[in-house]
Design an enzyme around this catalytic site. Structure first.
Site, PDB file in Angstrom:
ATOM      1  N   LYS A  91       0.496  -1.356  -0.358  1.00 11.08           N
ATOM      2  CA  LYS A  91      -0.122  -0.607   0.076  1.00 11.08           C
ATOM      3  C   LYS A  91       1.024   1.251  -0.080  1.00 11.08           C
ATOM      4  O   LYS A  91       0.965   1.950  -1.013  1.00 11.08           O
ATOM      5  CB  LYS A  91      -0.710  -0.423   0.827  1.00 11.08           C
ATOM      6  CG  LYS A  91      -1.955  -1.521   1.304  1.00 11.08           C
ATOM      7  CD  LYS A  91      -3.091  -0.832   1.779  1.00 11.08           C
ATOM      8  CE  LYS A  91      -4.120  -1.290   1.434  1.00 11.08           C
ATOM      9  NZ  LYS A  91      -4.303  -3.098   1.440  1.00 11.08           N
ATOM     10  N   GLU A 113     -10.140   6.688   3.134  1.00 10.46           N
ATOM     11  CA  GLU A 113     -11.382   6.546   4.316  1.00 10.46           C
ATOM     12  C   GLU A 113     -10.431   4.961   4.716  1.00 10.46           C
ATOM     13  O   GLU A 113     -10.038   4.203   3.738  1.00 10.46           O
ATOM     14  CB  GLU A 113     -13.163   5.736   4.112  1.00 10.46           C
ATOM     15  CG  GLU A 113     -13.117   4.723   3.168  1.00 10.46           C
ATOM     16  CD  GLU A 113     -12.375   4.760   1.267  1.00 10.46           C
ATOM     17  OE1 GLU A 113     -11.838   5.861   0.869  1.00 10.46           O
ATOM     18  OE2 GLU A 113     -11.602   4.063   0.625  1.00 10.46           O
ATOM     19  N   SER A 380       1.863  -9.807  -0.849  1.00  6.30           N
ATOM     20  CA  SER A 380       1.822  -8.603  -0.928  1.00  6.30           C
ATOM     21  C   SER A 380       1.801  -7.655   0.675  1.00  6.30           C
ATOM     22  O   SER A 380       2.135  -6.705   0.677  1.00  6.30           O
ATOM     23  CB  SER A 380       0.156  -7.919  -1.316  1.00  6.30           C
ATOM     24  OG  SER A 380      -0.965  -9.150  -0.090  1.00  6.30           O
TER      25      SER A 380
HETATM   26  C1  LIG Z   1      -4.918  -3.490   1.150  1.00  7.98           C
HETATM   27  C2  LIG Z   1      -3.989  -4.922   1.151  1.00  7.98           C
HETATM   28  C3  LIG Z   1      -4.808  -6.520   0.075  1.00  7.98           C
HETATM   29  C4  LIG Z   1      -5.848  -5.950  -0.904  1.00  7.98           C
HETATM   30  O1  LIG Z   1      -5.569  -4.985  -1.611  1.00  7.98           O
HETATM   31  P1  LIG Z   1      -5.476  -4.700  -3.096  1.00  7.98           P
HETATM   32  O2  LIG Z   1      -5.972  -3.485  -3.583  1.00  7.98           O
HETATM   33  O3  LIG Z   1      -6.850  -6.350  -3.794  1.00  7.98           O
HETATM   34  O4  LIG Z   1      -3.995  -5.251  -3.621  1.00  7.98           O
HETATM   35  C5  LIG Z   1      -4.049  -7.569   0.023  1.00  7.98           C
HETATM   36  N1  LIG Z   1      -3.339  -7.586   0.539  1.00  7.98           N
HETATM   37  C6  LIG Z   1      -2.301  -6.592   1.871  1.00  7.98           C
HETATM   38  C7  LIG Z   1      -1.586  -7.096   2.584  1.00  7.98           C
HETATM   39  C8  LIG Z   1      -3.384  -6.088   1.853  1.00  7.98           C
HETATM   40  O5  LIG Z   1      -2.999  -4.735   3.235  1.00  7.98           O
END
Ligand SMILES: *Cc1c(COP(=O)(O)O)cnc(C)c1O
Length: 401
Positions: A91, A113, A380
């Protein structure tokens, strides 16, 4: 964002567009021209690169998960380590990008938000670093469920507004943030956390996240002269997946796989697989796939991972599904938790529950695959935030045995 207006620009096939109330048209247009002006501006890109490297720790490694590969017993699994990025997830790539843009636009105040709190924390991090005022809208029910993220945001200098309307969750927080934006467009920038919302957000957020895929492109050469055979990423709104996929869209040697949250199974109605089980509709300013009933009422969704718990999906994913360039699959809560535990034990990495969905599918794929094939999984985020949820889940599982 119900009232439908013109939908020029920002279309992915028939998806995307700008479905916004008239009062927001000037703000969206201002954002679109600013983004168009700055996205290729060498000074802006140099600033962005500075913060991504020196502040956030890019590039993140592409790591050969040898133990997991041996366990799955087939193709080679490589992990793109966004869990090592400052803030603990991908993010930050987007929040720094948009916060820098806001500064260029002369906006002093950022609003956002947040549901689970991850995007709120990411926004607060970027605002602190760039000396911007930060205000986060959050449903009061979510604030109770995600206490530690509320504390993080406040420590980072953000003001957290408690939203007590409706279901007191994400969708009510979105409404309050929009109301704020409409009354304060002059000095306020609305920072969206995924590849969703009206144009230009889906394109802009994708561009800020493409650093993931661009790095994969060059880092794969530490392991192979070829492009990866597969790239696998989880899909909530779809930003880490779009950022991983986009630089490979025209590279037909690479198969792209998006993993949606299957919750308790696609037949249970307790999931958030918008692409696999949803239908076309308009939500949050965009045309896309949505989980809704036959009256267009948005469905109640469920996932063990808060970050995937969203009833819509980025419009570019809807398009990529229709043209068959990306394959979308689902992974249940149960398999995601299995993969979470497995990655901890085998690799010494505690993944986010969201990312665990992608790991689970990659393990399945590796088992069936050839030894000389490479599967890149976008990890992610890291899983420290999920320890309580996983521990309660495993406890309940033990009790039922
Ligand atoms: C917010 C988040 C996601 C989901 O968001 P995408 O926009 O689909 O990438 C996935 N993994 C983590 C660790 C997140 O914090």
């Amino acid at each position: 964002m119900e009232a439908a207006l013109g939908t020029e620009g920002g279309k992915f096939g028939k998806y995307g567009g700008k479905f916004i109330p008239e009062t927001l048209v000037p703000a969206i247009n201002e954002l679109e021209s600013a983004y168009t002006a700055f996205k290729d501006d060498p000074v802006f890109l140099k600033d962005l690169d500075y913060y991504l490297t020196k502040f956030a720790g890019r590039p993140t490694p592409l790591y050969y998960a040898k133990n997991l590969t041996e366990y799955a017993g087939g193709s080679r699994i490589l992990l793109k380590r966004e869990d090592l990025l400052h803030g603990g997830a991908h993010k930050t790539n987007n929040t720094i990008g948009q916060a820098l843009l806001a500064k260029r636009m002369g906006k002093r105040r950022i609003i956002a938000e947040t549901g689970a709190g991850q995007h709120g924390v990411g926004t607060a991090i970027a605002c602190a670093a760039l000396k911007l005022q930060c205000e986060i809208y959050m449903g009061s029910r979510d604030m109770v469920r995600q206490k530690s993220n509320v504390f993080r945001m406040r420590l980072l200098g953000a003001k957290v507004h408690e939203v007590n309307t409706g279901s007191k969750t994400l969708k009510d927080a979105i409404n309050e943030a929009l109301r704020d934006w409409i009354s304060n467009v002059q000095d306020t920038y609305y920072l969206i956390g995924s590849v969703v919302g009206p144009h230009p957000y889906p394109t802009m957020v994708r561009d800020f996240q493409c650093v993931i895929g661009n790095e994969i492109r060059s880092q794969i050469h530490d392991y192979s002269p070829r492009s990866p055979d597969f790239i696998v990423a989880c899909v909530g709104g779809g930003s880490n997946a779009m950022g991983s996929f986009y630089p490979f869209i025209t590279d037909k040697a690479t198969s792209l796989v998006g993993v949606e949250a299957g919750g308790k199974g696609l037949n249970s109605r307790q999931h958030c697989a918008s692409l696999l089980a949803g239908s076309e509709g308009i939500l949050h300013g965009m045309q896309t796939y949505i989980l809704q009933d036959k009256y267009g009422q948005v469905s109640h969704t469920h996932s063990i991972s808060a970050g995937l718990d969203y009833p819509g999906v980025g419009p570019e994913h809807a398009y990529l599904k229709d043209i068959d360039r990306v394959k979308y699959v689902d992974c249940t809560d149960e398999l995601a938790v299995d993969a979470f535990v497995r990655l901890c034990k085998l690799e010494g990495i505690i993944p986010a529950l969201e990312s665990s969905h992608a790991v689970a599918y990659a393990m399945k794929l590796a088992k069936k695959g050839q030894k000389n094939q490479d599967i890149v999984v976008t990890l992610s985020g890291r899983g420290d935030k999920d320890l309580g949820i996983v521990s309660r889940y495993l406890q309940r599982e033990r009790e039922h045995k």
